[in-house]
Scaffold this motif. Structure first.
Motif, PDB file in Angstrom:
ATOM      1  N   PRO A 107       0.839  -1.211   0.000  1.00 20.71           N
ATOM      2  CA  PRO A 107       0.000   0.000   0.000  1.00 20.71           C
ATOM      3  C   PRO A 107       0.864   1.246   0.000  1.00 20.71           C
ATOM      4  O   PRO A 107       2.042   1.210   0.331  1.00 20.71           O
ATOM      5  CB  PRO A 107      -0.808  -0.134   1.298  1.00 20.71           C
ATOM      6  CG  PRO A 107       0.014  -1.017   2.172  1.00 20.71           C
ATOM      7  CD  PRO A 107       0.718  -1.973   1.251  1.00 20.71           C
ATOM      8  N   ALA A 108       0.259   2.363  -0.338  1.00 23.44           N
ATOM      9  CA  ALA A 108       0.982   3.628  -0.435  1.00 23.44           C
ATOM     10  C   ALA A 108       1.093   4.298   0.926  1.00 23.44           C
ATOM     11  O   ALA A 108       0.300   4.062   1.839  1.00 23.44           O
ATOM     12  CB  ALA A 108       0.273   4.555  -1.414  1.00 23.44           C
ATOM     13  N   LEU A 109       2.103   5.150   1.047  1.00 22.87           N
ATOM     14  CA  LEU A 109       2.281   5.985   2.237  1.00 22.87           C
ATOM     15  C   LEU A 109       1.531   7.288   1.980  1.00 22.87           C
ATOM     16  O   LEU A 109       1.919   8.092   1.134  1.00 22.87           O
ATOM     17  CB  LEU A 109       3.766   6.249   2.474  1.00 22.87           C
ATOM     18  CG  LEU A 109       4.135   7.163   3.629  1.00 22.87           C
ATOM     19  CD1 LEU A 109       3.698   6.564   4.962  1.00 22.87           C
ATOM     20  CD2 LEU A 109       5.642   7.408   3.646  1.00 22.87           C
ATOM     21  N   ARG A 110       0.433   7.516   2.725  1.00 22.49           N
ATOM     22  CA  ARG A 110      -0.408   8.678   2.467  1.00 22.49           C
ATOM     23  C   ARG A 110       0.231   9.962   2.977  1.00 22.49           C
ATOM     24  O   ARG A 110       1.033   9.943   3.913  1.00 22.49           O
ATOM     25  CB  ARG A 110      -1.776   8.458   3.089  1.00 22.49           C
ATOM     26  CG  ARG A 110      -2.603   7.387   2.356  1.00 22.49           C
ATOM     27  CD  ARG A 110      -3.852   7.017   3.099  1.00 22.49           C
ATOM     28  NE  ARG A 110      -3.546   6.293   4.343  1.00 22.49           N
ATOM     29  CZ  ARG A 110      -4.470   5.781   5.160  1.00 22.49           C
ATOM     30  NH1 ARG A 110      -5.763   5.930   4.868  1.00 22.49           N
ATOM     31  NH2 ARG A 110      -4.120   5.143   6.256  1.00 22.49           N
ATOM     32  N   ALA A 111      -0.162  11.053   2.375  1.00 18.35           N
ATOM     33  CA  ALA A 111       0.474  12.352   2.636  1.00 18.35           C
ATOM     34  C   ALA A 111       0.337  12.779   4.082  1.00 18.35           C
ATOM     35  O   ALA A 111       1.289  13.303   4.685  1.00 18.35           O
ATOM     36  CB  ALA A 111      -0.120  13.414   1.715  1.00 18.35           C
TER      37      ALA A 111
END
Length: 437
Positions: A47-51
């Motif tokens: 999964p992505a690292l959210r801002a």
């Protein structure tokens, strides 16, 4: 002779291996939020690292870099309070920052716990997991958790598609060494060194020190010697000359031991009391007593060696062996004054006898008998008998020779001297009687 044994030679380096390997390994790495956000190349889908999470971790990083540890931890705890809404990658990054901050604060147990939480989060990028596992291997090694260090390295290896880097093999060897699994340690440290050399590179000094310690524990002195030769060629350290000489002594290759120690001495590497005394012994037992005496005399004069019983006794032996009795006498007298038994006084009596100083021979030998605990009491009485004879004190001489006959070690010579002295006494008495008539 007290040649340095291979155990005494390596007692120092075996204890220092852990620090050498840890210091030569890469330090625990921080995986920054920015680096992870910028580099998303991976072999597994994560999964992505959210801002919003990235911004909070960056705040913690800034505080940590400024040395504000408590502020950084407080920010991370704010993020952790929202962990139920975070994905595996974000949680792993959170715990990575915990680990890095605790590591910088030298709270290694908390750092380990945090990094363990990093690798529990799945899925995460393989490179991130490998970096964290390597840090765990180092930290577990430093904290004495050797089996866990090996476990972390093997988990790292399971993610590796190419060859295993030498630094991994070295840390694995170190963990096995500290866990007293020396055969396993030998396999990995040798593989690291040979692989590095096959690539045309020189092995790190710390790696060779570890290999030497492993061979020592495996009781393979020939291989210890070979590693020492390599260390000497590559890293020209004075201590390797001394240790190599000791190994040749352990292997009963005395000529090489003598040559190496002499070369070390000529280069100014023989400085400690133990090394100086060992070299003096080598001189003595290789038929160079004068060099032995000069070395001992200089070492006593400059304070390298203490003026104690052992050193003074040995110096007197060197002068005596070199046929320098006049130089041996004052040294032996000083040694005798420090000794509780009479052996040195008895030896002093024999030297005075050889120098034809009859009164001093008698005084020294009588003192030896008064002190007692003689290794050869019969010889002392024999010396007295011969000294009294030369003073024409025949009755005293015969009494002492009679005492010497009681000892099996001196009986034969005492009997011969008794017969000779009796004959001399009769001739002397006859002459004296004729003169007085």
């Amino acid at each position: 002779m007290n040649y340095p044994t291979w155990r005494s030679v390596v007692s120092g380096f075996a204890l220092s291996v852990l620090s050498v390997v840890i210091l030569s390994a890469a330090p625990v790495s921080q995986v920054s939020a920015q680096e992870q956000k910028a580099s998303e190349k991976q072999t597994r889908k994560t999964p992505a690292l959210r801002a919003r999470v990235y911004d909070q971790l960056s705040r913690a990083q800034t505080a940590g870099d400024a040395g504000n540890t408590q502020e950084a931890i407080a920010i991370l705890k704010e993020v952790e309070d929202k962990s139920s809404s975070m994905n595996s990658y974000e949680l792993a990054m959170l715990y990575n920052f915990y680990g890095f901050i605790y590591y910088n604060a030298e709270d290694y147990d908390e750092a380990i716990e945090s990094f363990e939480k990093v690798v529990q989060q799945q899925p995460i990028p393989e490179t991130f997991e490998q970096t964290t596992l390597f840090s765990l291997a180092q930290l577990h090694l430093m904290r004495g958790n050797y089996a866990k260090s090996i476990e972390a390295l093997e988990r790292w290896e399971s993610l590796q598609t190419g060859p295993i880097p030498p630094k991994n093999l070295v840390i694995k060897a170190q963990a096995y060494y500290q866990n007293k699994q020396y055969k396993e340690a030998e396999k990995f440290i040798t593989a690291a060194i040979e692989g590095h050399e096959a690539d045309g590179m020189l092995p790190d000094e710390g790696w060779l020190i570890l290999q030497r310690a492993v061979f020592y524990e495996l009781k393979q002195p020939e291989k210890v010697k070979d590693v020492l030769i390599k260390l000497l060629k590559l890293y020209e350290d004075p201590k390797y000359w001394i240790q190599l000489a000791g190994m040749y002594g352990e292997l009963e290759r005395e000529e090489e031991q003598y040559a190496i120690m002499e070369a070390a001495y000529q280069q100014g590497y023989v400085k400690s009391a133990s090394d100086t005394f060992n070299l003096a012994q080598l001189y003595y037992f290789h038929q160079a007593p004068y060099k032995c005496a000069r070395l001992m005399e200089q070492a006593l004069a400059d304070g390298t060696l203490e003026r104690n019983l052992r050193n003074l006794k040995f110096l007197s032996q060197c002068w005596t062996q070199a046929k320098e009795n006049e130089k041996a006498v004052p040294v032996m007298q000083a040694a005798a004054d420090l000794s509780d038994d009479g052996d040195l006084d008895a030896q002093l009596g024999q030297i005075y006898l050889n120098l034809e100083q009859w009164d001093k021979a008698i005084a020294a030998t009588q003192k030896a008998l008064e002190k007692g605990d003689l290794s050869n009491k019969g010889t002392a009485h024999l010396v007295l008998g011969m000294a009294y004879y030369n003073k024409r004190q025949f009755v005293d001489a015969l009494n002492e020779l009679a005492e010497a006959e009681k000892d099996s070690s001196s009986r034969g010579m005492a009997q011969q001297w008794r017969k000779y002295v009796q004959g001399e006494k009769q001739s002397y008495d006859a002459i004296q009687a004729e003169l007085s008539s």
